[in-house]
Design a protein around this motif. Structure first.
Motif, short mmCIF file in Angstrom:
data_model
loop_
_atom_site.label_atom_id
_atom_site.label_comp_id
_atom_site.label_asym_id
_atom_site.label_seq_id
_atom_site.Cartn_x
_atom_site.Cartn_y
_atom_site.Cartn_z
N LEU A 15 0.83 -1.21 0.00
CA LEU A 15 0.00 0.00 0.00
C LEU A 15 0.87 1.26 0.00
CD1 LEU A 15 -2.73 1.40 0.16
CD2 LEU A 15 -2.71 1.01 2.64
N GLY A 16 1.86 1.30 0.87
CA GLY A 16 2.72 2.48 0.94
C GLY A 16 3.53 2.68 -0.32
N ALA A 17 3.99 1.60 -0.93
CA ALA A 17 4.78 1.71 -2.15
C ALA A 17 3.93 2.18 -3.32
CB ALA A 17 5.42 0.37 -2.49
N THR A 18 2.63 1.97 -3.26
CA THR A 18 1.77 2.50 -4.32
C THR A 18 1.69 4.02 -4.24
OG1 THR A 18 0.48 0.45 -4.15
CG2 THR A 18 -0.47 2.20 -5.45
N VAL A 19 1.78 4.56 -3.03
CA VAL A 19 1.87 6.02 -2.87
C VAL A 19 3.20 6.52 -3.45
CG1 VAL A 19 2.00 7.92 -1.22
CG2 VAL A 19 0.38 6.05 -0.83
N GLU A 308 -12.34 9.91 -1.91
CA GLU A 308 -13.20 9.46 -0.82
C GLU A 308 -12.48 8.52 0.14
OE1 GLU A 308 -16.08 10.95 -0.57
OE2 GLU A 308 -15.65 11.96 -2.47
N THR A 309 -11.77 7.53 -0.40
CA THR A 309 -11.14 6.52 0.45
C THR A 309 -9.70 6.87 0.82
OG1 THR A 309 -10.24 5.20 -1.38
CG2 THR A 309 -12.53 4.77 -0.74
N GLY A 310 -9.05 7.73 0.04
CA GLY A 310 -7.65 8.05 0.28
C GLY A 310 -6.68 7.05 -0.29
N GLY A 311 -7.18 5.99 -0.92
CA GLY A 311 -6.30 4.97 -1.46
C GLY A 311 -5.58 5.44 -2.71
N PRO A 312 -4.29 5.08 -2.89
CA PRO A 312 -3.55 5.46 -4.08
C PRO A 312 -4.03 4.69 -5.31
CG PRO A 312 -2.22 4.02 -2.72
CD PRO A 312 -3.46 4.31 -1.93
N ILE A 313 -4.02 5.33 -6.49
CA ILE A 313 -4.54 4.73 -7.72
C ILE A 313 -3.42 4.60 -8.73
CG2 ILE A 313 -6.28 4.88 -9.53
CD1 ILE A 313 -7.85 6.81 -7.77
#
Length: 360
Positions: A15-19, A308-313
């Motif tokens: 997850l962090g590496a996707t940011v 909305e979710t804050g997730g990286p795309i």
């Protein structure tokens, strides 16, 4: 300090590496699944800081290369990069002491953990990009004097190609051609180096930074942007900053020469209503313009979050109608030297602008 990486830590690193990956580096879900399966079968992996390596340690980075959209369709087993690493061992008649990522993004932050678990190796807490970039010579290893070859490229059918070149740009050119022939995605081991070379040329602590980002995003109860700011503020990067908020109104992609090229257009919402942003990408986000003026470019990080979710795309997941927030993160100083900007500054990607560094 050596830490143990298990299944939960892989979730956070992915997850962090996707940011940090600025939209690229390959599909993070694929890398996460491959790494988790290997760790469940072979046990957890040690993550070691570069300073813990002996000067004569033999370190070989491992990675996936090719078009991210293809990697989603051709799922790896995890053995592919092991094959390429072992081909380097045979060529140099030397057993590898550790592997590491070549970049901090998507599949290529987690895939080395699959290789490490299968081979019983540690992973070095560092990489050669501090983000994701599309080409093999886009490496601090290359910029600061490490040869990328001998390198090996493998596919899912057991084919392996050994490459020797005079310079690292030729490595990229030849390995890209082999990757296209292997179906658009392949697995590479390159930049074999000593512990001293890792310490001198790698960007340290990026896997720990990715893990911390992922953990804070996972437990964030309010604004994901605040969580990202908190983690980046205390890192060798700069504090993350919001560049734009809006709705995606157009996405253009094309797969060509083993890359995914394109752009995404965003119409502003909230404070940015009435303005528009265009983000250009080549696997990774390269430049962001607001109303025709660049507000961020490579090598600084440009990351798209779900509003909305804050997730990286990732770039391959950008869709019409999505509400997004675009953030920028200042890169470490090792990535901003004149020598580094010659390799991955805006002009190297055809962007018609000079580098305007983000601060943070």
């Amino acid at each position: 300090m050596t830490v143990e990486i298990g299944v939960e830590e892989i979730e956070d690193i992915a997850l962090g590496a996707t940011v940090l990956g600025t939209g690229g580096g390959g599909d993070p879900h694929v890398g996460k699944l491959v790494a988790k399966q290997a760790i469940e079968e072979f046990g957890p992996v040690e993550l070691v800081h570069p300073d813990e390596l002996s000067d004569d340690a033999f370190v070989v980075p491992t990675a996936q290369m090719g078009a991210p959209t293809v990697s989603v369709e051709k799922l790896p087993s995890g053995q592919e990069a092991v094959d390429s690493l072992e081909r380097i061992e045979r060529e140099l008649d030397q057993e590898v002491d550790a592997t590491m990522p070549i970049e901090c993004g998507g599949i290529n932050s987690t895939f080395p953990f699959a290789v490490a678990a299968r081979r019983g190796l540690p992973v070095v807490d560092a990489d050669g990009m501090g983000r994701a970039f599309p080409e093999l010579h886009h490496e601090t290893f290359n910029i600061y004097g490490v040869s990328g070859t001998p390198a090996a490229v493998s596919d899912e059918r057991g084919n392996t190609c050994l490459i020797e070149t005079e310079d690292n740009e030729q490595l990229e050119w030849l390995a890209r051609g082999v990757t296209v022939r292997m179906g658009g995605v392949a697995y590479v081991s390159d930049y074999p180096m000593t512990g001293t070379q890792v310490k001198d040329t790698a960007i340290p602590g990026t896997m720990t930074l990715a893990r911390n980002l992922g953990r804070e995003l996972r437990v964030a109860e309010d604004d994901a942007m605040d969580a990202i700011r908190d983690v980046t503020r205390s890192s060798i990067y700069g504090e993350a900053q919001s560049l734009f908020e809006g709705k995606i109104v157009d996405v253009q992609r094309r797969t060509e020469h083993g890359f995914v090229f394109g752009h995404v257009d965003v119409d502003g919402l909230g404070r940015d209503e009435g303005s528009s942003m265009r983000i250009e990408f080549q696997n990774e986000n390269l430049g962001a313009q607001v109303d025709g003026e660049y507000v961020a470019t490579v090598p600084d990080l440009i990351t798209v979050l779900d509003r909305e979710t804050g997730g990286p795309i990732p770039t391959e997941s950008l869709r019409y109608g999505a509400r997004v927030r675009v953030l920028g993160i200042k890169t470490p100083e090792i990535m901003r030297t004149p020598a580094a900007l010659d390799v991955w500054g805006p002009h190297s990607f055809g962007l018609e602008t000079t580098y305007k560094p983000l601060e943070g």
